[in-house]
Design an enzyme around this catalytic site. Structure first.
Site, mmCIF file in Angstrom:
data_model
loop_
_atom_site.group_PDB
_atom_site.id
_atom_site.type_symbol
_atom_site.label_atom_id
_atom_site.label_comp_id
_atom_site.label_asym_id
_atom_site.label_seq_id
_atom_site.Cartn_x
_atom_site.Cartn_y
_atom_site.Cartn_z
ATOM 1 N N SER A 112 0.828 -1.220 0.000
ATOM 2 C CA SER A 112 0.000 0.000 0.000
ATOM 3 C C SER A 112 0.857 1.263 0.000
ATOM 4 O O SER A 112 0.330 2.374 -0.114
ATOM 5 C CB SER A 112 -0.922 0.029 1.229
ATOM 6 O OG SER A 112 -0.194 0.442 2.369
ATOM 7 N N HIS A 160 14.146 15.416 -0.041
ATOM 8 C CA HIS A 160 13.072 14.425 -0.179
ATOM 9 C C HIS A 160 11.774 14.974 0.400
ATOM 10 O O HIS A 160 11.788 15.939 1.167
ATOM 11 C CB HIS A 160 13.424 13.115 0.538
ATOM 12 C CG HIS A 160 14.410 12.275 -0.215
ATOM 13 N ND1 HIS A 160 15.770 12.428 -0.071
ATOM 14 C CD2 HIS A 160 14.228 11.280 -1.129
ATOM 15 C CE1 HIS A 160 16.391 11.562 -0.865
ATOM 16 N NE2 HIS A 160 15.481 10.851 -1.526
ATOM 17 N N LYS A 168 9.582 11.184 4.472
ATOM 18 C CA LYS A 168 10.766 10.303 4.557
ATOM 19 C C LYS A 168 11.274 10.230 5.994
ATOM 20 O O LYS A 168 11.398 11.246 6.665
ATOM 21 C CB LYS A 168 11.878 10.794 3.622
ATOM 22 C CG LYS A 168 13.062 9.848 3.579
ATOM 23 C CD LYS A 168 13.928 10.076 2.363
ATOM 24 C CE LYS A 168 15.131 9.138 2.330
ATOM 25 N NZ LYS A 168 14.754 7.729 2.235
#
Ligand SMILES: NC(=O)C1=CN([C@@H]2O[C@H](COP(=O)(O)OP(=O)(O)OC[C@H]3O[C@@H](n4cnc5c(N)ncnc54)[C@H](O)[C@@H]3O)[C@@H](O)[C@H]2O)C=CC1
Ligand SMILES: O=C(O)C1=N[C@H](C(=O)O)C[C@H](O)C1
Length: 272
Positions: A16, A161, A165
């Site tokens: 997922s 990022h 993250k």
């Protein structure tokens, strides 16, 4: 989704997740592999549901499970972008099932890596902090430039990022740092400066510094900066779409099918 039983069967773990869903789409669009299993963590609300429907589309017949061993037993490869503790567990189970284990998970510590190494005695494991062609080529360029320039050229690695993250420096930044250290024939852990705050003192000559930016939906950006007096060289990779990582991971899963047990990386897969 192709149903040719002769094609290698792939299980995606963490299905997922951002990478999990991208991997499902990449395998679905491929004529060289088929999806045979989908694994999520116990308690996740996708468990027991048809994967296609859980992703908001048509039924696929693949039911999301929290039993990795049962899923891996049907597979020729497992593609795993999850979290270090889960990846260590999957490495042992994939080895038991003699399935190729492709590991994209980052943030792995020495204890995790030792367990992955042990599993690789029995099965093929391909592990890389970045599965894209561009970044793997960049590691080679970084190594060459670092070898060509002496320690008058400070090396700094800056990465950016998305806000979700959880690990820093990124796996890619560490790959680039290791490549630079290799180019200079130095032991990377001895020269790695990953945490600067407060009165740090002046920069240490020959060290490799890291900076991490986190925000928004940035897929992944990496600069390797070589800074000397009066001039700078910047090597840059910008990822704008996660499909580059998924395509690399699928390539690794197929590449690993006829290889001997052992731990490999994307340089092996890409022949760089
Ligand atoms: N090597 C590469 O090219 C790339 C590596 N990554 C790395 O992949 C990892 C995942 O990244 P994202 O997909 O963005 O994270 P994410 O948080 O969107 O997905 C992680 C998934 O793993 C699942 N998970 C966690 N523990 C589990 C368990 N025990 N069993 C089954 N599923 C479990 C979570 O429920 C979640 O769905 C990170 O370590 C990231 O740094 C991400 C992109 C590229
Ligand atoms: O977490 C991510 O998203 C990414 N992780 C990898 C890393 O840690 O370098 C690869 C890519 O940059 C995206």
């Amino acid at each position: 989704m192709t149903d040719n039983q002769d094609l290698p069967g792939i299980v995606v773990t963490g299905v997922s997740g951002r990478m999990g869903q991208m991997l499902v789409k990449t395998i679905r669009d491929s004529e060289r592999a088929r999806l045979v299993g989908a694994v999520e963590r116990t308690g996740h609300d996708w468990i027991g549901r048809d994967l296609g429907q859980a992703m908001g589309g048509a039924a696929t017949g693949v039911i999301v499970t929290d039993d990795p061993l049962e899923a891996f037993a049907k597979a020729q490869a497992v593609i795993d972008f999850t979290a270090p503790a889960a990846t260590v567990e999957f490495a042992a189970l994939a080895a038991q099932a003699r399935a190729v284990h492709v590991i994209g998970t980052t943030g792995m510590e020495e204890t995790h890596l030792a367990k992955v190494k042990a599993a690789a005695r029995h099965a093929v494991i391909v592990r890389a902090g970045n599965m894209s062609l561009g970044v793997n080529l960049l590691t080679q360029l970084t190594k060459k430039v670092a070898a060509a320039l002496d320690a008058d050229w400070d090396i700094e690695i800056v990465e950016a990022h998305h806000r979700h993250k959880v690990d820093a420096p990124s796996g890619t930044a560490l790959m680039l740092g290791e490549a630079a250290a290799e180019g200079r024939r130095l032991n990377f852990p001895d020269i790695r400066d990953a945490a600067r705050e407060g009165i740090t003192g002046a920069r240490q000559r020959g060290h490799i510094g890291f900076s991490a930016i986190r925000g928004g939906d940035v897929v992944g950006e990496h600069d390797v900066i070589f800074a000397a007096d009066g001039e700078r060289i910047v090597l840059r990779h910008l990822a704008t779409d996660r499909s580059i990582f998924a395509r690399g991971a699928l390539k690794a899963a197929l590449w690993g099918q006829d290889k001997k047990p052992g731990e490999y990386d994307m340089l092996d897969v890409l022949g760089l």
